[in-house]
Design a protein around this motif. Sequence first.
Motif, short mmCIF file in Angstrom:
data_model
loop_
_atom_site.label_atom_id
_atom_site.label_comp_id
_atom_site.label_asym_id
_atom_site.label_seq_id
_atom_site.Cartn_x
_atom_site.Cartn_y
_atom_site.Cartn_z
N SER A 37 42.11 -19.37 -5.63
CA SER A 37 42.53 -19.51 -4.23
C SER A 37 44.04 -19.34 -4.10
O SER A 37 44.80 -19.65 -5.02
N ASN A 39 47.44 -18.57 -0.83
CA ASN A 39 47.83 -18.35 0.56
C ASN A 39 48.34 -16.92 0.72
O ASN A 39 49.18 -16.47 -0.06
N PRO A 78 45.27 -19.50 4.43
CA PRO A 78 44.73 -19.96 3.14
C PRO A 78 43.43 -19.25 2.81
O PRO A 78 42.51 -19.21 3.63
N ARG A 80 40.38 -19.46 0.40
CA ARG A 80 39.67 -20.33 -0.52
C ARG A 80 38.61 -19.53 -1.26
O ARG A 80 37.67 -19.02 -0.65
N GLN A 113 50.77 -17.89 -3.75
CA GLN A 113 50.82 -17.11 -2.52
C GLN A 113 51.00 -15.64 -2.84
O GLN A 113 51.53 -15.27 -3.89
#
Length: 213
Positions: A37, A39, A78, A80, A113
């Motif tokens: 996961s 961002n 975000p 996930r 990120q």
Amino acid sequence: MRPLPSRLTFLTGFLLLLASLVLPPAGPAWGQSGDPSFNLVNRSGQTIREIYVSPSEDRYWGHDLLQSQVLPDGGSFPLRIAPSAGCLQDVRVVYADGRPEERRRQDTCRISQMVFGTGAGSAPASGASQANPSFNLVNHGSAVIREVYVSSVREDNWGEDRLGEQVLPPGRHLAVRLPAGDCLNDVRIVWMDGRNEERRRLDTCQMINLVFR
């Protein structure tokens, strides 16, 4: 009587005990969290209207993760991802002007990120030197498209219907994912009334949108 341990044996045991107290327990390598996961950050100067993330070994992009939302410049979203999907992911965004941008084979377990745009902190674009044959298939006709097939000119069959159980209504588009570097492709669509239409030997590396009317 049991003989006393030699000085060398005693010293070896002492060093092993000291190492067990000082060294940290074994664990994942630095930066490898095991969690893919992250961002997605937009610093492109324009709005991102679609986001796709898919394991690198998958053939299809899947659904737009933004759905009815958009990601404005300066915003973050975000993403996930289940650990079972693995660390190597392909990421595709489509900007408000219709231009797509992709990052292939990204180890997202190593990042928190991914930045699209000129800002610092973007993930390295692995495989960026290869031509990108992915494109948007756009329905500008008045009827629904019920099937879409895309195949390399080197293949002898069309493969699976990329729409699956879905359809492509007028005014909508489908993000078609293709292996990097494989530019020459054949495209076939089937309209809802059964008519079919084909485009042969297209250099999809040179296009963003393929429009059917």
